[in-house]
Design an enzyme around this catalytic site. Structure first.
Site, PDB file in Angstrom:
ATOM      1  N   PRO A 165       0.794  -1.225   0.000  1.00 30.49           N
ATOM      2  CG  PRO A 165      -0.128  -1.118   2.126  1.00 30.49           C
ATOM      3  CD  PRO A 165       0.535  -2.064   1.174  1.00 30.49           C
ATOM      4  CG  ASN A 166      -0.138   4.237   1.427  1.00 33.61           C
ATOM      5  OD1 ASN A 166      -1.141   4.797   1.010  1.00 33.61           O
ATOM      6  ND2 ASN A 166      -0.097   3.601   2.590  1.00 33.61           N
ATOM      7  NE  ARG A 178       3.952   6.591   1.676  1.00 33.83           N
ATOM      8  CZ  ARG A 178       4.337   5.356   1.976  1.00 33.83           C
ATOM      9  NH1 ARG A 178       4.895   4.602   1.062  1.00 33.83           N
ATOM     10  NH2 ARG A 178       4.149   4.893   3.167  1.00 33.83           N
TER      11      ARG A 178
HETATM   12  C1  DQA Z   1       8.419   0.786   3.599  1.00 38.95           C
HETATM   13  C2  DQA Z   1       8.523   0.954   5.113  1.00 38.95           C
HETATM   14  C3  DQA Z   1       7.197   0.705   5.778  1.00 38.95           C
HETATM   15  O1  DQA Z   1       7.310   0.847   7.199  1.00 38.95           O
HETATM   16  C4  DQA Z   1       6.165   1.705   5.290  1.00 38.95           C
HETATM   17  O2  DQA Z   1       4.907   1.428   5.849  1.00 38.95           O
HETATM   18  C5  DQA Z   1       6.092   1.785   3.815  1.00 38.95           C
HETATM   19  C6  DQA Z   1       7.311   1.649   3.009  1.00 38.95           C
HETATM   20  C7  DQA Z   1       9.712   1.156   2.865  1.00 38.95           C
HETATM   21  O3  DQA Z   1       9.830   0.811   1.701  1.00 38.95           O
HETATM   22  O4  DQA Z   1      10.600   1.813   3.442  1.00 38.95           O
HETATM   23  O5  DQA Z   1       5.033   2.067   3.255  1.00 38.95           O
HETATM   24  O6  DQA Z   1       8.139  -0.579   3.323  1.00 38.95           O
END
Ligand code: DQA
Length: 149
Positions: free
Chosen positions: A11-12, A19
């Site tokens: 996600p995201n 972001r």
């Molecule tokens: C992440 C680290 C995670 O804690 C965070 O929720 C993310 C990205 C990273 O790529 O650094 O969304 O996986």
């Protein structure tokens, strides 16, 4: 062993580049996909590259990979820290799994220090920025060549 590698993003990560760039940088997910394809091409690997904000979709891709692929590179994003369901799906796979985090999760909030996925990962890359993906592709190629988990 299959030379197809699934590169899965949680996600995201569709917002990569926009972001929190101070944490995740300015490269977009499309840039990361291009980097992965370049690295894979040099190593004679094929890539299926996916991102979803939905846990069930990531689980379905892991099930697909289980039937078709020789390994998984996964940045589970926030699901890293929460998802027993993704761990269970990965535990059903017999091939190497590399966990990637763009940021150094160990330098961040304590809730990011625990990863369910690390319980099944052959290796973990964190804090190398988006370069971590190409390093993960290189490592998984070696593990596939050596038929190792
Ligand atoms: C992440 C680290 C995670 O804690 C965070 O929720 C993310 C990205 C990273 O790529 O650094 O969304 O996986």
């Amino acid at each position: 062993m299959s030379r197809l590698v699934y590169v899965l993003n949680g996600p995201n990560l569709n917002l990569l580049g926009k972001r929190q760039p101070a944490i995740y940088g300015y490269e977009t997910l499309a840039d990361v996909e291009a980097d992965c394809r370049r690295a894979a091409g040099e190593l004679k690997l094929e890539i299926e590259f996916h991102q979803s904000n939905a846990e069930h979709q990531i689980i379905d891709w892991i099930h697909e990979a289980r039937e078709r692929a020789g390994g998984i590179v996964i940045n589970p994003a926030a699901f890293t820290h929460t998802s027993v369901a993704i761990l269970d799906a990965l535990n059903a796979c017999e091939f190497p799994i590399i966990e990637v985090h763009i940021s150094n999760v160990h330098r961040r909030e304590s809730f990011r220090h625990h990863s369910y996925v690390s319980l099944v990962a052959s290796g973990v890359i964190a804090g190398f920025g988006t370069q971590g993906y190409t390093l993960a592709i290189q490592r998984i190629a070696r593990l596939i060549d050596e038929d190792q988990r």
